[in-house]
Every structure is written in structure tokens, then in C-alpha cells.
Design a protein around this motif. Structure first.
Motif, PDB file in Angstrom:
ATOM      1  N   ILE B  54       2.400   9.256  -1.775  1.00 40.41           N
ATOM      2  CA  ILE B  54       2.812  10.653  -1.938  1.00 40.41           C
ATOM      3  C   ILE B  54       2.338  11.175  -3.294  1.00 40.41           C
ATOM      4  O   ILE B  54       2.505  10.514  -4.309  1.00 40.41           O
ATOM      5  CB  ILE B  54       4.344  10.816  -1.887  1.00 40.41           C
ATOM      6  N   ASP B  55       1.744  12.331  -3.246  1.00 36.64           N
ATOM      7  CA  ASP B  55       1.358  12.993  -4.489  1.00 36.64           C
ATOM      8  C   ASP B  55       2.557  13.804  -4.971  1.00 36.64           C
ATOM      9  O   ASP B  55       3.030  14.704  -4.269  1.00 36.64           O
ATOM     10  CB  ASP B  55       0.153  13.911  -4.201  1.00 36.64           C
ATOM     11  N   ASP B  57       2.948  16.152  -6.937  1.00 39.83           N
ATOM     12  CA  ASP B  57       2.757  17.599  -7.001  1.00 39.83           C
ATOM     13  C   ASP B  57       2.844  18.254  -5.628  1.00 39.83           C
ATOM     14  O   ASP B  57       2.981  19.470  -5.518  1.00 39.83           O
ATOM     15  CB  ASP B  57       1.390  17.939  -7.608  1.00 39.83           C
ATOM     16  N   LYS B  58       2.756  17.437  -4.594  1.00 34.87           N
ATOM     17  CA  LYS B  58       2.758  17.994  -3.242  1.00 34.87           C
ATOM     18  C   LYS B  58       4.136  17.867  -2.568  1.00 34.87           C
ATOM     19  O   LYS B  58       4.243  17.939  -1.351  1.00 34.87           O
ATOM     20  CB  LYS B  58       1.688  17.285  -2.381  1.00 34.87           C
ATOM     21  N   VAL B  59       5.114  17.615  -3.428  1.00 36.99           N
ATOM     22  CA  VAL B  59       6.467  17.489  -2.891  1.00 36.99           C
ATOM     23  C   VAL B  59       7.326  18.636  -3.409  1.00 36.99           C
ATOM     24  O   VAL B  59       7.353  18.904  -4.605  1.00 36.99           O
ATOM     25  CB  VAL B  59       7.103  16.160  -3.352  1.00 36.99           C
ATOM     26  N   SER B  60       8.008  19.333  -2.527  1.00 39.23           N
ATOM     27  CA  SER B  60       8.927  20.357  -3.027  1.00 39.23           C
ATOM     28  C   SER B  60      10.320  20.100  -2.462  1.00 39.23           C
ATOM     29  O   SER B  60      10.483  19.796  -1.282  1.00 39.23           O
ATOM     30  CB  SER B  60       8.418  21.751  -2.678  1.00 39.23           C
ATOM     31  N   ASP B  75      10.033  19.017   1.332  1.00 36.33           N
ATOM     32  CA  ASP B  75       8.761  19.386   1.925  1.00 36.33           C
ATOM     33  C   ASP B  75       7.684  18.489   1.343  1.00 36.33           C
ATOM     34  O   ASP B  75       7.445  18.513   0.142  1.00 36.33           O
ATOM     35  CB  ASP B  75       8.475  20.837   1.527  1.00 36.33           C
ATOM     36  N   ILE B  76       7.064  17.674   2.176  1.00 39.11           N
ATOM     37  CA  ILE B  76       6.045  16.768   1.648  1.00 39.11           C
ATOM     38  C   ILE B  76       4.719  17.014   2.361  1.00 39.11           C
ATOM     39  O   ILE B  76       4.668  17.022   3.595  1.00 39.11           O
ATOM     40  CB  ILE B  76       6.457  15.292   1.840  1.00 39.11           C
ATOM     41  N   GLU B  77       3.697  17.190   1.582  1.00 41.96           N
ATOM     42  CA  GLU B  77       2.378  17.376   2.164  1.00 41.96           C
ATOM     43  C   GLU B  77       1.804  16.007   2.521  1.00 41.96           C
ATOM     44  O   GLU B  77       1.711  15.129   1.667  1.00 41.96           O
ATOM     45  CB  GLU B  77       1.467  18.048   1.145  1.00 41.96           C
ATOM     46  N   ILE B  78       1.479  15.815   3.761  1.00 45.12           N
ATOM     47  CA  ILE B  78       0.887  14.534   4.160  1.00 45.12           C
ATOM     48  C   ILE B  78      -0.624  14.717   4.303  1.00 45.12           C
ATOM     49  O   ILE B  78      -1.071  15.480   5.155  1.00 45.12           O
ATOM     50  CB  ILE B  78       1.485  14.032   5.488  1.00 45.12           C
ATOM     51  N   PRO B  79      -1.373  14.045   3.445  1.00 52.75           N
ATOM     52  CA  PRO B  79      -2.821  14.242   3.502  1.00 52.75           C
ATOM     53  C   PRO B  79      -3.422  13.623   4.761  1.00 52.75           C
ATOM     54  O   PRO B  79      -2.981  12.561   5.226  1.00 52.75           O
ATOM     55  CB  PRO B  79      -3.326  13.529   2.244  1.00 52.75           C
TER      56      PRO B  79
END
Lengths: 271, 87
Positions: B54-55, B57-60, B75-79
């Protein structure tokens, strides 16, 4: 054995020092023997509000550190002979207040006075927790304004957990003193009403002190507002609060709710 | 003009009262468990990072405190890793 009162609030600028001085003077004028203790080490102001700033020789920290005797540090009020002040130190920091030292001083004051009023510093740090530690009664000074009410709620939590009384399983006697109340703004719906604050904090009301020029005027001349003009609205509120502290039951008038004909039409400022 | 504004403006005290009641209900409940949100966030992220990178910066993490119910949104951005295309 005297009673120990802490005047506290969490938030700064709500009227702790004004209230400590005013209530102390009101009790003393009724013949009680009173000492007001400034716990705001480093930022003392009670001496100034009481008009004793030029007579401070020794302070609370001197007494705690054994550099002065308690009797040397106590300053007798020029107007009332049963009113005394124990000033805070202006130059030292609050780490000089030790729990044992404070306990000894409060213990000695309780023997000699009917009322020991501890004027707490703002915040919830050492000075504030030590000021409330030995209290029998707490006066929570609150303005009808969101940040003050929130901080008062926090302080009530501390009073119920971090004081000697609370730790012994006893109930701390707490009173709400609502200060800087502006009846006109409350009426207009732009200020929390008395009932709102009471419902949120749910502790009994000791008094309502209206916002008033008389408070500033009294502090300008170095006099507790109860001595500067004892017929002014804030002074009357403090005298009544003092009588309630002594156990009298008096009805509490909400400022602005008894406005006469002229007041209704022309009175922008009751108080 | 000023008078008009005075009359048209709605009262602010009821809002103050309501905001305080919600806030203090939460603050009072939080005694003893001072930072539940932080704990939840950390544990949720730890659980997810077992399975993927997990990055930060990509977690809110968002929190909405209501009178009766609070919501915690992570909210997690999954690449989508294009290098690992199935052969």
C-alpha cells in the motif's frame, strides 16, 4: 476547618481570576475569613485584579521551596481585613509546584481560614491539576460559547477522576458559574441560552454573571468587582453566588428576562 | 440594510447547541479509549498490507461523527500491476 474551592474552566479568558477575586471579596464582606490563592505560576494576575501587585514580596513557590513562611507570603487586603491573597510566582515555572508542597500549604490554609479559593490557571497541565487536587468544591466558570462549554466538559471529567475526593470514591461538589452572559444576544438566538449550557454540562448553577463594563472598570482600578461597585449587575450576581456557596437557597434570575417597558424598547444592554 | 440583515439571518445558537451535544457525546465516550479511529485505521491498514503493497499517499481515512451513528471510511487505491499479466 475551612473549605477549599477551586475556580477552574479549562479555557482561558472566561473569568476565573475575576470570579475568584469577586467571590473571595463577597465572602469576606459577609465576615468570612478568606484566602485567595493564585496557582497561575509564571502568569500571575490575581494580585493585579485585587490591587495588591505592589505589595507582593513572597509567593506560593517561595513558601513551597521553604524560602519564606506562609504568614510572610500572605497579603492582607487593604479594604477587607478578613480577605487575604497568596500570590503566584511570576519568575519561576510551574515545575516548582510540587504535589507535597501544595498539600502542605493547602492544609495549613484550611486550618486558618473559612474559605481557601484556588484560582486555577487555564489548561489541564500541572498548575491546573494541582489547583483542583485538594478541592472540596469546584466552581466551573463557563462562557455561553462552544469552545468554553467543551473545555468545561473536559474539566468536569478531570474533577471527577483526578482529585483527591474522586480518588477516595467521594463525589466532588461542582457548580456552574456562567459568566459574560449577554441577554440581548441570547434573546436574539445568537448565544447559547442558560438552559442549553445547563443541559449539556448537567451540573447545578451557582450564578449567572452578565457581560458588563463594570468588570473591566473594576480590574482597571485593581478592585474585585464586588468591592468596586457593589450595586452593579455583576457584583449582585457574585454576592448571590457567594451566599449560595454558604448554603443559602436563592432563586437565580436570568438576566434580561425581567425587562421593563423602557428596557424592551430602548435597552440594548441590560446588565 | 443592516436591519434587514438582522431579521433575515437565522439564529446560530441552536447550531452551537447541537454541535456541542454531538461532540461531547463522543468525547465522553472516548475516555479510556482515547483514539479509537487511529487504532482502527492502523489495524485495517495492517490487515490489508499483508496481501498487497500500500502506498501511504494513496490511502484516505475519513470519519463522520453523528449523533447516533458514526462512519469510518477507509479508501485505498489498489494499483493494477501491468507487469504481472498472466502469460
Amino acid at each position: 476547618m475551612g473549605k477549599v474551592i477551586v475556580v477552574t474552566s479549562g479555557k482561558g479568558g472566561v473569568g476565573k481570576t475575576t470570579s475568584s477575586a469577586a467571590l473571595g471579596a463577597a465572602l469576606a464582606r459577609d465576615g468570612e475569613k478568606v484566602v485567595v490563592v493564585d496557582f497561575d505560576v509564571g502568569l500571575r494576575n490575581l494580585d493585579l485584579v485585587m490591587g495588591a501587585e505592589r505589595r507582593v514580596v513572597y509567593d506560593l513557590v517561595n513558601v513551597i521551596q521553604g524560602e519564606a513562611k506562609l504568614t510572610q507570603a500572605l497579603i492582607r487586603d487593604k479594604r477587607l481585613e478578613t480577605l487575604y491573597l497568596l500570590p503566584a510566582s511570576q519568575t519561576r515555572d510551574k515545575d516548582n509546584l510540587t504535589a507535597e508542597g501544595v498539600e502542605t500549604v493547602i492544609g495549613a490554609l484550611k486550618q486558618a481560614f473559612d474559605w481557601v479559593i484556588c484560582d486555577s490557571p487555564a489548561g489541564i497541565e500541572r498548575g491546573a491539576t494541582l489547583a483542583m487536587r485538594h478541592a472540596d468544591i469546584a466552581i466551573v466558570v463557563t462562557n455561553p460559547e462552544v469552545s468554553s462549554v467543551r473545555d468545561s466538559d473536559r474539566i468536569i471529567g478531570l474533577l471527577d477522576s483526578k482529585t483527591l475526593k474522586a480518588e477516595a470514591g467521594d463525589r466532588m461538589e461542582k457548580h456552574l458559574l456562567l459568566t459574560r452572559y449577554d441577554p440581548v444576544r441570547a434573546q436574539r438566538g445568537d448565544m447559547l441560552k442558560v438552559d442549553d449550557v445547563l443541559e449539556i454540562l448537567s451540573i447545578p448553577l451557582l450564578g449567572i454573571v452578565p457581560e458588563s463594563m463594570d468588570v473591566l472598570r473594576a480590574s482597571n482600578v485593581g478592585s474585585p468587582v464586588t468591592l468596586a461597585d457593589e450595586r452593579s449587575a455583576p457584583a449582585v450576581a457574585y454576592f448571590d453566588a457567594a451566599r449560595r456557596l454558604r448554603g443559602e437557597t436563592l432563586p437565580i434570575a436570568i438576566p434580561g428576562e425581567k425587562r421593563g417597558f423602557f428596557g424592551k424598547f430602548f435597552g440594548r444592554k441590560v446588565a | 440594510m443592516n436591519l434587514l440583515r438582522l431579521f433575515s439571518r437565522s439564529q446560530s445558537a441552536p447550531a452551537a447547541r447541537e454541535r456541542l451535544q454531538v461532540l461531547l457525546a463522543h468525547e465522553r465516550a472516548a475516555v479510556g479509549d482515547s483514539d479509537l479511529v487511529t487504532k482502527l485505521r492502523d489495524e485495517i491498514l495492517r490487515a490489508i498490507s499483508k496481501h498487497m503493497q500500500i502506498d501511504d499517499d494513496k490511502v484516505s481515512v475519513r470519519m463522520e461523527r453523528g449523533a447516533k451513528v458514526s462512519t469510518l471510511a477507509v479508501d485505498i487505491e489498489i494499483p493494477f500491476d501491468t507487469d504481472k499479466k498472466a502469460a
